[in-house]
Design a protein around this motif. Structure first.
Motif, PDB file in Angstrom:
ATOM      1  N   THR A  53      -8.479   3.506   2.180  1.00 22.53           N
ATOM      2  CA  THR A  53      -7.394   4.418   2.504  1.00 22.53           C
ATOM      3  C   THR A  53      -7.793   5.837   2.166  1.00 22.53           C
ATOM      4  O   THR A  53      -8.288   6.108   1.059  1.00 22.53           O
ATOM      5  CB  THR A  53      -6.119   4.030   1.749  1.00 22.53           C
ATOM      6  N   ASP A 104      -6.461   1.579  -3.136  1.00 25.09           N
ATOM      7  CA  ASP A 104      -5.518   0.799  -2.319  1.00 25.09           C
ATOM      8  C   ASP A 104      -6.214  -0.482  -1.861  1.00 25.09           C
ATOM      9  O   ASP A 104      -7.216  -0.425  -1.139  1.00 25.09           O
ATOM     10  CB  ASP A 104      -5.071   1.639  -1.121  1.00 25.09           C
ATOM     11  N   ARG A 116      -5.247  -2.808   0.264  1.00 29.94           N
ATOM     12  CA  ARG A 116      -4.821  -3.403   1.534  1.00 29.94           C
ATOM     13  C   ARG A 116      -5.961  -3.470   2.560  1.00 29.94           C
ATOM     14  O   ARG A 116      -6.110  -4.482   3.249  1.00 29.94           O
ATOM     15  CB  ARG A 116      -3.640  -2.615   2.101  1.00 29.94           C
ATOM     16  N   ASP A 169      -8.500  -6.144   1.555  1.00 26.52           N
ATOM     17  CA  ASP A 169      -7.993  -7.479   1.881  1.00 26.52           C
ATOM     18  C   ASP A 169      -8.046  -7.723   3.389  1.00 26.52           C
ATOM     19  O   ASP A 169      -8.356  -8.832   3.846  1.00 26.52           O
ATOM     20  CB  ASP A 169      -6.561  -7.634   1.375  1.00 26.52           C
ATOM     21  N   ARG A 170      -7.748  -6.676   4.168  1.00 29.96           N
ATOM     22  CA  ARG A 170      -7.814  -6.802   5.623  1.00 29.96           C
ATOM     23  C   ARG A 170      -9.243  -7.072   6.072  1.00 29.96           C
ATOM     24  O   ARG A 170      -9.482  -7.917   6.935  1.00 29.96           O
ATOM     25  CB  ARG A 170      -7.292  -5.516   6.281  1.00 29.96           C
ATOM     26  N   LEU A 228      -2.014  -2.194   9.968  1.00 30.01           N
ATOM     27  CA  LEU A 228      -2.037  -3.296   9.008  1.00 30.01           C
ATOM     28  C   LEU A 228      -1.224  -4.474   9.541  1.00 30.01           C
ATOM     29  O   LEU A 228      -0.520  -4.367  10.555  1.00 30.01           O
ATOM     30  CB  LEU A 228      -1.490  -2.830   7.657  1.00 30.01           C
ATOM     31  N   ASP A 229      -1.342  -5.602   8.852  1.00 27.11           N
ATOM     32  CA  ASP A 229      -0.686  -6.821   9.317  1.00 27.11           C
ATOM     33  C   ASP A 229       0.831  -6.692   9.363  1.00 27.11           C
ATOM     34  O   ASP A 229       1.480  -7.379  10.161  1.00 27.11           O
ATOM     35  CB  ASP A 229      -1.069  -8.005   8.420  1.00 27.11           C
ATOM     36  N   ASP A 230       1.399  -5.815   8.530  1.00 28.34           N
ATOM     37  CA  ASP A 230       2.861  -5.658   8.515  1.00 28.34           C
ATOM     38  C   ASP A 230       3.348  -4.673   9.576  1.00 28.34           C
ATOM     39  O   ASP A 230       4.536  -4.364   9.650  1.00 28.34           O
ATOM     40  CB  ASP A 230       3.347  -5.223   7.131  1.00 28.34           C
ATOM     41  N   THR A 282      -2.168   3.251   8.399  1.00 26.84           N
ATOM     42  CA  THR A 282      -2.671   4.085   7.316  1.00 26.84           C
ATOM     43  C   THR A 282      -3.907   4.822   7.792  1.00 26.84           C
ATOM     44  O   THR A 282      -4.699   4.289   8.578  1.00 26.84           O
ATOM     45  CB  THR A 282      -3.003   3.239   6.066  1.00 26.84           C
TER      46      THR A 282
END
Length: 293
Positions: A165, A171, A173, A176-177, A242-244, A248
């Motif tokens: 990020t 961060d 995220r 993990d992605r 992102l998955d949600d 970003t």
């Protein structure tokens, strides 16, 4: 796999669509500034949903290959120059032609025995192109008798500097992605190759994946002991979804469709192309045998 391709519910069909569109950009089917077919036309051609087409176009737009505007469709905004390498370039004549991966892998899979050694950040691009070759095999266009794939990936324990990020390297995220993408595409490659063997479409298939605590600064493909393709990972700023569904701003490197330099091993042992292929293969073997787990 019982002859079925992983469907849209598996989240991989959009990569197949994106991969084919990218090949068409690379070979000049869709020149710079030209418009792509409509989403409806693409959905009909690839037999997928509009949502899948939209996701494929979004991936290409994120990597800068196309620009999409509501009401005006999608246009090509970047191409590989030259668009593709000649089918065979003598290693000592003009080493290091720019090329896209698809045509070179396609040539490799036309041989009775296919060997493919890959060093990469993720297995995303490989998954896309293996699926293209799977379709050619199922259609009877090619009939390799043996496929051997070895893949080197960075260890998940390694703190890679990208993607991250922008302004917040802690961060988790995007890390993990990255790991999720790598696992999904690696599993997809394994399923596709395994299905080809189980269904007796290819008599012998071998796949081995090892991990190494090295941050890839380049991607490397070694094909059939004769060809090498290499591309440096160039950091860029881009929006990542992102998955949600949120986005970003990230520091990332371009993967799918990156322009690679193509070297060919010829009969002149001291030629630049031959030396590059030989040295790259020696480097791969050393890392594979001594550093990877």
């Amino acid at each position: 796999m019982s002859g079925q391709r992983i469907g849209e519910g598996g989240g991989t069909e959009f990569m197949r669509v994106a991969g084919v569109l990218l090949e068409r950009i690379g070979d000049g089917t869709y020149p710079l500034g030209s418009g792509l077919p409509t989403q409806r036309e693409l959905a009909s051609e690839f037999q997928v949903s509009r949502d899948t087409v939209q996701r494929a176009l979004r991936e290409l737009a994120n990597d800068g290959w196309i620009m999409s505007r509501q009401g005006s469709g999608s246009r090509v905004s970047r191409v590989v120059e030259p668009r593709r390498a000649p089918s065979r370039v003598p290693g000592g004549a003009k080493p290091g032609w720019a090329a896209t991966l698809g045509p070179i892998i396609g040539q490799a899979f036309e041989q009775p025995e296919v060997t493919l050694d890959v060093y990469t950040l993720t297995s995303e691009s490989l998954d896309t192109h293996i699926r293209v070759q799977e379709e050619r095999i199922r259609a009877g266009d090619i009939a390799p008798q043996r496929i051997t794939v070895r893949m080197l990936l960075p260890s998940e324990e390694l703190a890679v500097p990208y993607p991250r990020t922008k302004g917040d390297p802690t961060d988790p995220r995007l890390r993990d992605r990255l790991h999720g993408l790598t696992r999904r595409h690696s599993a997809s490659v394994r399923r596709v190759l395994r299905a080809l063997e189980v269904e007796e479409l290819v008599p012998s298939v071998e796949l081995e994946i090892r991990h190494v605590e090295l941050t890839p600064t380049f991607k490397l493909y070694l094909l059939n002991g004769t060809d090498a393709l290499q591309a440096l990972y160039t950091p860029v700023e881009r929006l990542i979804e992102l998955d949600d569904g949120s986005e970003t701003l990230a520091v990332d490197v371009l993967g799918l469709g990156a322009s690679l330099m193509h070297y060919v091993k010829d009969e002149e042992a001291g030629s630049t192309g031959s030396a590059f292929v030989t040295n790259s293969q020696a480097w791969f073997e050393s890392v594979w045998n001594l550093l990877a787990v």
